[in-house]
Design an enzyme around this catalytic site. Structure first.
Site, PDB file in Angstrom:
ATOM      1  CB  VAL A 280      59.455  61.202 -57.353  1.00 28.59           C
ATOM      2  CG1 VAL A 280      60.674  60.038 -57.813  1.00 28.59           C
ATOM      3  CG2 VAL A 280      57.743  60.669 -58.604  1.00 28.59           C
ATOM      4  N   GLY A 281      60.599  60.681 -54.327  1.00 27.43           N
ATOM      5  CA  GLY A 281      62.584  60.704 -54.180  1.00 27.43           C
ATOM      6  C   GLY A 281      63.574  59.902 -54.498  1.00 27.43           C
ATOM      7  CG  ASP A 282      66.548  58.960 -51.826  1.00 25.48           C
ATOM      8  OD1 ASP A 282      64.890  59.093 -51.282  1.00 25.48           O
ATOM      9  OD2 ASP A 282      67.196  57.840 -51.542  1.00 25.48           O
TER      10      ASP A 282
ATOM     11  CB  THR B  94      62.828  53.956 -46.735  1.00 22.54           C
ATOM     12  OG1 THR B  94      61.892  55.041 -47.241  1.00 22.54           O
ATOM     13  CG2 THR B  94      63.122  53.159 -48.061  1.00 22.54           C
TER      14      THR B  94
ATOM     15  CB  THR C 291      66.423  54.705 -45.781  1.00 19.74           C
ATOM     16  OG1 THR C 291      65.487  55.530 -45.064  1.00 19.74           O
ATOM     17  CG2 THR C 291      67.653  54.904 -45.393  1.00 19.74           C
ATOM     18  N   GLY C 292      66.123  58.156 -45.906  1.00 13.56           N
ATOM     19  CA  GLY C 292      66.640  59.434 -45.605  1.00 13.56           C
ATOM     20  C   GLY C 292      65.916  60.631 -46.440  1.00 13.56           C
ATOM     21  CB  THR C 293      65.853  64.590 -46.213  1.00 11.18           C
ATOM     22  OG1 THR C 293      66.496  64.556 -45.395  1.00 11.18           O
ATOM     23  CG2 THR C 293      64.440  64.519 -44.997  1.00 11.18           C
ATOM     24  N   GLY C 294      65.156  62.201 -49.582  1.00  6.39           N
ATOM     25  CA  GLY C 294      65.233  62.380 -50.586  1.00  6.39           C
ATOM     26  C   GLY C 294      65.324  62.871 -51.135  1.00  6.39           C
TER      27      GLY C 294
HETATM   28  N1  ASP Z   1      64.572  57.858 -49.100  1.00  4.06           N
HETATM   29  C1  ASP Z   1      62.873  58.528 -49.053  1.00  4.06           C
HETATM   30  C2  ASP Z   1      62.284  59.377 -49.527  1.00  4.06           C
HETATM   31  O1  ASP Z   1      62.594  60.296 -49.683  1.00  4.06           O
HETATM   32  C3  ASP Z   1      62.047  58.019 -47.901  1.00  4.06           C
HETATM   33  C4  ASP Z   1      63.037  57.842 -46.905  1.00  4.06           C
HETATM   34  O2  ASP Z   1      64.299  56.630 -47.338  1.00  4.06           O
HETATM   35  O3  ASP Z   1      62.785  57.384 -45.500  1.00  4.06           O
HETATM   36  O4  ASP Z   1      61.091  59.355 -50.477  1.00  4.06           O
END
Ligand code: ASP
Length: 337
Positions: free
Chosen positions: A233-235, A204, A255-258
């Site tokens: 849809v993520g964050d 991301t 970035t990360g587990t949205g």
């Molecule tokens: N945050 C993003 C999502 O959850 C993914 C990521 O940042 O790797 O869509």
């Protein structure tokens, strides 16, 4: 009397003008990330490290040049993310991961700290540069967020480039999808419901920038997480979760587990910690990442304030990240040192 008042105000006025730095001496800063994840250092070849670091440098330079020439932080954020979306090596634009249907679905958002204007798009499948569509939503509608077909039709009406979904496909994303699909199929065969594995999110893209007018902006663009459900849809496109910018506090891209970042409203939470609690950016980022960790998530965050202070933090073992600070010092890193 008027003359007296004017004379009395003169020293204050002179004091102020000598305090305000000429435009060309005002600090500019750009900080970028291209995702956080867990990756074995020994599995990344020197060639791949070079490809990623070269692209981070190239993207960051495009934004920095705009800032140097007196352009706005919003322009710098958009242009930098355009380079990353076109690169074919990140989870944004071309190169993004596939959903369970084997299609690319993209999310992006942008926000400017001077007036709290923001725009975003989510679950779009044909817009070549989602961050530019997010920008167009901000600049040319009274809305903040457009999704799916409506966002695509709007982008087309704005003259943005529309592509077939296959434009985004890369061998890397295809292989990732095949692996997930094979695992999912075997789990289903064994009678279980669905794959429980955590996505190894990485790629991301996000940017925060400070321009010579003293304004900050933030933007984030992504294909989301591996093997997501269609429509997930993520964050990243959610203002206050994955992206936020306010001149009175800071600009943030996550970035990360949205799902965890959404539940915690991480980006706005950081801005609030800075504004209301007087936290340093470092402390606000560490606190936010702790909260994410306590819920079971992980990731990374970049943040910048209008004085040019910035912070980068992450809970994974790696995060693609780079910056050029207010003294012109540049750094690009992938792994934790
Ligand atoms: N945050 C993003 C999502 O959850 C993914 C990521 O940042 O790797 O869509």
């Amino acid at each position: 009397m008027k003359k007296l008042l004017f004379l009395a105000a003169l020293p204050v006025f002179i004091g102020l003008t000598s305090f305000i730095a000429p435009v060309n001496d005002r600090p500019i800063v750009i900080v970028i990330h291209a995702g956080a994840g867990n990756m074995d250092r020994s599995k990344m070849s020197a060639e791949n490290i070079k490809i990623v670091t070269d692209k981070l440098n190239e993207a960051m330079d495009v934004g920095h040049k705009i800032l140097e020439n007196g352009g706005s932080s919003t322009d710098a954020v958009e242009a930098t993310l355009n380079v990353m979306e076109n690169a074919g090596i990140f989870d944004a634009g071309k190169g993004a991961i596939f959903n369970q249907d084997g299609k690319v679905e993209l999310d992006a958002s942008i926000m400017q700290g001077v007036d709290l204007k923001a725009g975003s798009v989510a679950a779009v499948m044909t817009i070549k540069n989602p961050i530019s569509a997010a920008r167009a939503v901000m600049d040319h509608t009274k809305h903040v967020m457009l999704v799916a077909r409506g966002a695509e039709e709007f982008a087309k009406s704005q003259g943005l480039q529309i592509v077939d979904n296959s434009y985004f496909y890369t061998d890397g994303a295809m292989n990732d999808w095949k692996n997930w699909k094979a695992r999912e199929d075997s789990i289903r065969k064994s009678g279980h419901n669905s794959i429980e594995e955590k996505p190894n999110h990485f790629g991301t893209c996000g940017v925060v920038a400070l321009d010579k007018q003293g304004n900050i902006a933030a933007g984030t663009s992504t294909g989301g997480v591996s093997f997501k459900k269609p429509g997930r849809v993520g964050d990243s496109p959610i203002i206050g979760a994955g992206t936020y910018a306010d001149n009175t506090s800071c600009a943030v891209s996550c970035t990360g587990t949205g799902e965890y970042f959404i539940r915690l409203g991480v980006a706005k939470d950081i801005a609030s910690m800075v504004l209301y609690k007087g936290y340093s950016l470092q402390k606000a980022l560490a606190t936010a990442l702790d909260k994410v960790k306590n819920l079971g998530g992980e990731g990374g965050i970049i943040s910048l304030d209008k004085n040019g202070n910035f912070a980068i933090d992450f809970t994974t073992n790696a995060m693609n990240r780079a910056y050029i600070d207010k003294n012109g010092k540049r750094d690009v890193q992938i792994f934790r040192n």
